[in-house]
Motif scaffolding. Structure first.
Motif, short mmCIF file in Angstrom:
data_model
loop_
_atom_site.label_atom_id
_atom_site.label_comp_id
_atom_site.label_asym_id
_atom_site.label_seq_id
_atom_site.Cartn_x
_atom_site.Cartn_y
_atom_site.Cartn_z
N ARG A 51 -2.36 -85.50 12.35
CA ARG A 51 -2.05 -86.62 13.21
C ARG A 51 -2.67 -86.55 14.58
NH1 ARG A 51 2.57 -89.22 12.11
NH2 ARG A 51 1.97 -88.76 9.99
N ASP A 52 -3.99 -86.64 14.64
CA ASP A 52 -4.60 -86.67 15.97
C ASP A 52 -4.37 -88.01 16.67
OD1 ASP A 52 -7.98 -87.62 15.41
OD2 ASP A 52 -6.53 -87.29 13.84
N LYS A 53 -3.86 -88.99 15.95
CA LYS A 53 -3.43 -90.26 16.55
C LYS A 53 -2.04 -90.54 16.00
CE LYS A 53 -4.48 -94.05 18.84
NZ LYS A 53 -4.89 -94.06 20.22
N GLU A 54 -1.05 -90.50 16.86
CA GLU A 54 0.33 -90.73 16.42
C GLU A 54 0.56 -92.22 16.21
OE1 GLU A 54 3.81 -91.17 15.16
OE2 GLU A 54 3.04 -89.12 15.27
N PHE A 55 0.94 -92.60 14.99
CA PHE A 55 1.04 -94.04 14.72
C PHE A 55 2.18 -94.72 15.44
CE2 PHE A 55 1.91 -92.02 10.44
CZ PHE A 55 3.29 -92.03 10.49
N ILE A 56 3.25 -94.02 15.75
CA ILE A 56 4.32 -94.65 16.52
C ILE A 56 3.81 -95.02 17.91
CG2 ILE A 56 6.59 -94.28 17.61
CD1 ILE A 56 7.28 -92.53 15.14
N CYS A 57 3.04 -94.11 18.52
CA CYS A 57 2.46 -94.40 19.84
C CYS A 57 1.45 -95.53 19.77
CB CYS A 57 1.81 -93.14 20.41
SG CYS A 57 2.98 -91.80 20.74
N LEU A 58 0.63 -95.54 18.72
CA LEU A 58 -0.34 -96.62 18.55
C LEU A 58 0.36 -97.97 18.45
CD1 LEU A 58 -3.19 -97.73 18.07
CD2 LEU A 58 -2.89 -97.15 15.63
N LYS A 59 1.40 -98.02 17.65
CA LYS A 59 2.15 -99.28 17.50
C LYS A 59 2.72 -99.73 18.84
CE LYS A 59 5.99 -101.32 14.97
NZ LYS A 59 6.93 -101.13 13.87
N ARG A 60 3.30 -98.79 19.58
CA ARG A 60 3.85 -99.14 20.90
C ARG A 60 2.76 -99.59 21.86
NH1 ARG A 60 8.11 -94.09 21.40
NH2 ARG A 60 9.65 -94.95 19.93
N ASP A 61 1.59 -98.94 21.79
CA ASP A 61 0.47 -99.35 22.64
C ASP A 61 0.04 -100.78 22.34
OD1 ASP A 61 0.49 -96.85 23.84
OD2 ASP A 61 -1.23 -96.10 22.69
N ILE A 62 -0.02 -101.13 21.07
CA ILE A 62 -0.41 -102.50 20.69
C ILE A 62 0.66 -103.49 21.14
CG2 ILE A 62 -0.93 -104.04 18.76
CD1 ILE A 62 -2.16 -101.56 17.33
N GLN A 63 1.93 -103.14 20.97
CA GLN A 63 3.01 -104.01 21.43
C GLN A 63 2.92 -104.23 22.94
OE1 GLN A 63 6.17 -101.59 19.80
NE2 GLN A 63 6.64 -103.13 18.24
N ASP A 64 2.68 -103.15 23.69
CA ASP A 64 2.53 -103.26 25.16
C ASP A 64 1.34 -104.15 25.52
OD1 ASP A 64 4.71 -101.59 25.55
OD2 ASP A 64 3.48 -99.82 26.03
#
Length: 117
Positions: A51-64
């Motif tokens: 997990r070099d890219k955490e999908f929970i963080c990615l989802k939150r980044d897109i929501q932001d």
């Protein structure tokens, strides 16, 4: 072998297709602002299995990103104006370096944009 993380989210919003009245008279109503639940799926390549890219963080980044760019507090929804699903997908793809992005209107009709290799 390639590995991707995939996130799915949805945002309430409105958009319109100004040229619809002229180009497609049978769906002229699309020229006016109308509401959808936009469902987004974004795929990002990762380069190892830890997990070099955490999908929970990615989802939150897109929501932001959607909240900062398109949320209208007076209308209490995201306002995309004349942006199509394709245009919304392209914005997300470019902002987050995605391999592909799908944007669906109410899980009925949608578009997919695939980035170049």
């Amino acid at each position: 072998m390639r590995t991707y993380v995939i996130v799915r989210l949805q945002v309430d919003g409105e958009h319109n297709f100004p040229a619809a009245k002229k180009l497609f008279p049978e769906v002229a109503f699309l020229s006016d602002p109308h509401r959808h639940i936009f469902h987004i799926e974004a795929k990002v390549e990762v380069f190892h299995d830890d997990r070099d890219k955490e999908f929970i963080c990615l989802k939150r980044d897109i929501q932001d990103f959607f909240r900062q760019m398109y949320y209208n507090p007076e209308k209490r929804t995201h306002v995309f104006g004349p942006m199509s699903c394709e245009m919304i997908a392209t914005k997300v793809l470019n902002q987050f370096g995605c391999k592909s992005v799908q944007v669906w209107e109410d899980l009925e009709n949608g578009a997919e944009v695939i980035g170049e290799d």
